[in-house]
Design an enzyme around this catalytic site. Structure first.
Site, short mmCIF file in Angstrom:
data_model
loop_
_atom_site.label_atom_id
_atom_site.label_comp_id
_atom_site.label_asym_id
_atom_site.label_seq_id
_atom_site.Cartn_x
_atom_site.Cartn_y
_atom_site.Cartn_z
N HIS A 189 111.11 50.97 41.83
CA HIS A 189 112.45 51.25 41.33
C HIS A 189 112.58 50.84 39.87
CE1 HIS A 189 113.90 47.09 41.03
NE2 HIS A 189 113.20 46.86 42.13
N ARG A 221 119.13 49.08 44.88
CA ARG A 221 118.41 49.58 43.71
C ARG A 221 117.39 50.66 44.06
NH1 ARG A 221 117.17 44.23 44.88
NH2 ARG A 221 114.99 43.53 44.82
N HIS A 235 109.28 48.18 45.76
CA HIS A 235 109.40 47.09 44.80
C HIS A 235 108.02 46.65 44.34
CE1 HIS A 235 113.64 46.67 46.17
NE2 HIS A 235 113.11 47.08 47.30
#
Length: 240
Positions: A13, A64, A186
């Site tokens: 992200h 996110r 992530h």
């Protein structure tokens, strides 16, 4: 897209609000900044220009990642591609480091121990106390997860071990069935997956960096073995 066959795209992200203050985010549900949204849009345009299209997107439950998926798919002109979310693709839980910046962490625990926690494979940071309000058991986002599965801290190995069942039981079978997959996750979660796919040692993994907003394309043979990977940057792919 220049090659046919089985492939999967991995994406970290974009820039988030706590990146501005250099805080460790972990499982905290922080939003993207405008920079992060722009990174997602750029990644979507780059993928579309290279000829990629997706049947499914898989990501963590954190905001996110959802924002990255929404902006990327809109930029590709395919906003209706389904997004499947799971806590198993969440960022590594940083325990007592979560919400602190590096200066605060160094002052409390020292630089040597701190760097071992966030770059190494085996050592988890100090855990959150059971009554710490940062503990995921207090977050409604994780109310449906078995209490025993909720971490108070994770090493990279811990993060990798709770992510790999999703790779083995969901992503890999769909990949082998011919589904075109995008995984948005992530930095540490993707480091653990790259370590697994490339067969890296713990020492080699410490040098792996996952750039935010840059698609990483893995290709597989008919037996599911990795046959190559490349970063999709600008007008050309940088092969690793």
């Amino acid at each position: 897209m220049s090659e046919a066959g089985r492939w999967i795209v991995l994406l970290r992200h974009g820039h988030s609000e706590w990146n501005l203050s250099d805080r460790f985010t972990g499982w905290t549900d922080i939003s993207l900044t405008e920079i992060g949204v722009a990174e997602a849009v750029a990644a979507g345009r780059r993928l579309a220009q290279a000829g990629y299209a997706f049947d499914e997107v898989h990501g963590s439950v954190l905001r996110r990642v959802r924002q990255t998926a929404d902006a990327l798919l809109a930029a590709m002109g395919t906003p209706d591609v389904p997004l499947f979310t799971t806590w198993r693709l969440n960022e590594r839980h940083y325990g007592a480091l979560q919400g602190l910046n590096k200066r605060e962490i160094f002052a409390t625990w020292g630089e040597q121990a701190s760097r071992r926690w966030w770059r190494g494979y085996y050592a988890p940071p100090p855990p959150l106390a059971d009554d710490d309000p940062r503990h995921p058991r207090f977050d409604p986002l994780f109310a449906g997860i078995d209490r025993a599965d909720l971490p108070a801290s994770e090493s990279l190995r811990d993060c990798q071990q709770r992510m790999l069942p999703y790779w083995n039981e969901v992503l890999r079978p769909r990949l082998m069935a011919g589904r075109r997959l995008l995984v948005i996750s992530h930095g540490n979660t993707l480091r653990g997956l790259v370590m697994h796919l490339d067969g890296l040692s713990a020492e080699a993994m410490e040098k792996v960096e996952i750039a935010s907003g840059v698609p990483l394309v893995y290709r597989f043979d008919a037996a599911g073995r990795v046959i190559g990977h490349a970063w999709l940057e600008g007008d050309a792919a940088r092969v690793s």
